[in-house]
Design a protein around this motif. Structure first.
Motif, short mmCIF file in Angstrom:
data_model
loop_
_atom_site.label_atom_id
_atom_site.label_comp_id
_atom_site.label_asym_id
_atom_site.label_seq_id
_atom_site.Cartn_x
_atom_site.Cartn_y
_atom_site.Cartn_z
N ASN A 73 62.00 62.10 10.61
CA ASN A 73 63.17 62.82 11.11
C ASN A 73 63.10 64.29 10.70
OD1 ASN A 73 65.70 63.89 11.62
ND2 ASN A 73 66.83 62.30 10.57
N PRO A 74 62.99 65.21 11.67
CA PRO A 74 62.88 66.64 11.32
C PRO A 74 64.12 67.20 10.60
CG PRO A 74 62.41 66.29 13.65
CD PRO A 74 62.89 64.99 13.10
N ARG A 75 65.24 66.49 10.64
CA ARG A 75 66.44 66.96 9.96
C ARG A 75 66.55 66.41 8.53
NH1 ARG A 75 69.03 69.98 12.27
NH2 ARG A 75 70.62 70.25 13.78
N SER A 76 65.65 65.54 8.15
CA SER A 76 65.67 64.95 6.82
C SER A 76 65.06 65.92 5.80
CB SER A 76 64.86 63.65 6.81
OG SER A 76 64.66 63.20 5.48
N VAL A 77 65.61 65.90 4.59
CA VAL A 77 65.04 66.72 3.52
C VAL A 77 63.64 66.22 3.16
CG1 VAL A 77 65.95 65.46 1.52
CG2 VAL A 77 65.64 67.94 1.37
N MET A 78 63.30 65.00 3.56
CA MET A 78 61.99 64.44 3.25
C MET A 78 60.99 64.60 4.41
SD MET A 78 62.14 63.81 0.14
CE MET A 78 60.52 63.09 -0.05
N TYR A 79 61.35 65.38 5.43
CA TYR A 79 60.41 65.69 6.50
C TYR A 79 59.30 66.56 5.90
CZ TYR A 79 58.88 66.96 11.24
OH TYR A 79 58.16 67.13 12.39
N PRO A 80 58.03 66.31 6.25
CA PRO A 80 56.95 67.04 5.56
C PRO A 80 56.82 68.52 5.95
CG PRO A 80 56.04 65.62 7.25
CD PRO A 80 57.51 65.31 7.17
N TYR A 81 57.32 68.87 7.12
CA TYR A 81 57.19 70.25 7.60
C TYR A 81 58.60 70.82 7.70
CZ TYR A 81 53.06 67.66 8.93
OH TYR A 81 51.98 66.81 8.91
N LEU A 82 59.16 71.20 6.55
CA LEU A 82 60.57 71.59 6.49
C LEU A 82 60.88 72.66 7.53
CD1 LEU A 82 61.22 71.67 2.64
CD2 LEU A 82 62.05 70.00 4.30
N ARG A 83 61.91 72.37 8.31
CA ARG A 83 62.35 73.31 9.35
C ARG A 83 63.79 73.75 9.14
NH1 ARG A 83 59.39 69.87 13.80
NH2 ARG A 83 57.37 70.87 13.66
N THR A 84 64.54 72.93 8.44
CA THR A 84 65.94 73.25 8.17
C THR A 84 66.20 73.08 6.68
OG1 THR A 84 66.66 70.97 8.56
CG2 THR A 84 66.70 72.46 10.45
N THR A 85 67.28 73.68 6.24
CA THR A 85 67.66 73.56 4.83
C THR A 85 68.58 72.35 4.65
OG1 THR A 85 69.48 75.12 5.17
CG2 THR A 85 67.39 76.00 4.32
N TYR A 86 68.65 71.88 3.44
CA TYR A 86 69.43 70.70 3.08
C TYR A 86 70.89 71.10 2.91
CZ TYR A 86 70.43 66.47 0.29
OH TYR A 86 70.94 65.31 -0.20
N ALA A 87 71.79 70.43 3.62
CA ALA A 87 73.21 70.79 3.63
C ALA A 87 73.83 70.88 2.23
CB ALA A 87 74.01 69.83 4.51
N PRO A 88 73.59 69.93 1.32
CA PRO A 88 74.16 70.09 -0.03
C PRO A 88 73.66 71.36 -0.74
CG PRO A 88 73.64 67.80 0.33
CD PRO A 88 73.05 68.57 1.50
N CYS A 89 72.47 71.82 -0.42
CA CYS A 89 71.99 73.09 -1.00
C CYS A 89 72.77 74.26 -0.43
CB CYS A 89 70.50 73.28 -0.74
SG CYS A 89 69.44 72.13 -1.64
N ARG A 90 73.10 74.19 0.86
CA ARG A 90 73.91 75.25 1.46
C ARG A 90 75.30 75.29 0.84
NH1 ARG A 90 71.34 73.09 6.03
NH2 ARG A 90 73.24 72.10 6.81
N ARG A 91 75.84 74.11 0.50
CA ARG A 91 77.16 74.07 -0.16
C ARG A 91 77.06 74.52 -1.61
NH1 ARG A 91 77.47 69.43 3.10
NH2 ARG A 91 76.90 68.04 1.41
#
Length: 194
Positions: free
Chosen positions: A152-170
């Motif tokens: 899943n490209p939206r997962s923090v465990m995706y190998p090719y990070l494309r987005t940031t993790y929502a709890p980190c944004r908070r």
């Protein structure tokens, strides 16, 4: 004994200053690590250590481009802060450079602590070659998959990070721009009517 304590203090000061880089202070990295440990709670690690990136510890093909990696036998992670900074600085939504760098570093830290916690996905992410093409199984012709990463490209465990993790944004909230300014009389009037 005093010499030993002094040398430990100097070593700790050096380690923390080595991590302070363009908005990535030791404090922000420690906050990120605490978030990651809270999310994953790696059972085999009483605590996780964040070590300076050492190219020699990385797999050869990933050494220069890796954002970070986990050292499972040491309950430690290493984050390649210069590469994380490049990722953050190329983010299309950069308004606050330091905050964006903190969020990307946090995302990488959460990802790597996930490896320490033994994250596994039953499907696994497709493994890509350096050109971005799927690597195929020699016998079946099917794409090879890595169960240590999410497909899943939206997962923090995706190998090719494309987005940031929502709890980190908070965790690293945006500062309000011009929050100290009072609205003019016309704006106040519109708000009351509106």
């Amino acid at each position: 004994m005093r010499i030993l304590l002094l040398s430990v203090a100097v070593l700790l000061a050096f380690a923390s200053s080595a991590y302070a880089m363009d908005g990535l202070s030791s404090s922000s990295l420690n906050k990120s690590l605490a978030l990651a440990e809270q999310k994953w709670q790696p059972a085999n690690c009483a605590s996780v250590t964040l070590k300076p990136y050492d190219r020699a510890d990385a797999e050869l093909e990933d050494a220069d481009s890796a954002l970070g990696f986990a050292l499972e036998d040491q309950c430690a992670i290493e984050v390649n802060l210069p590469v994380v900074k490049q990722y953050a600085d190329s983010d299309a939504y950069v308004l606050d450079v330091n905050r964006t760098r903190q969020i990307w570093a946090c995302t990488v830290i959460v990802h790597e602590v996930g490896h320490l916690a033994g994250y596994r996905d039953p499907v696994g992410a497709i493994i890509l070659d350096p050109a971005g093409n799927p690597e195929l199984d020699d016998f079946s012709g099917e794409p090879l998959r890595d169960p240590r990463h999410s497909p899943n490209p939206r997962s923090v465990m995706y190998p090719y990070l494309r987005t940031t993790y929502a709890p980190c944004r908070r965790l690293f909230k945006a500062t309000k721009i011009a929050g100290h300014l009072k609205p003019d009389a016309a704006t106040e009037k519109r708000r009351r009517q509106g």
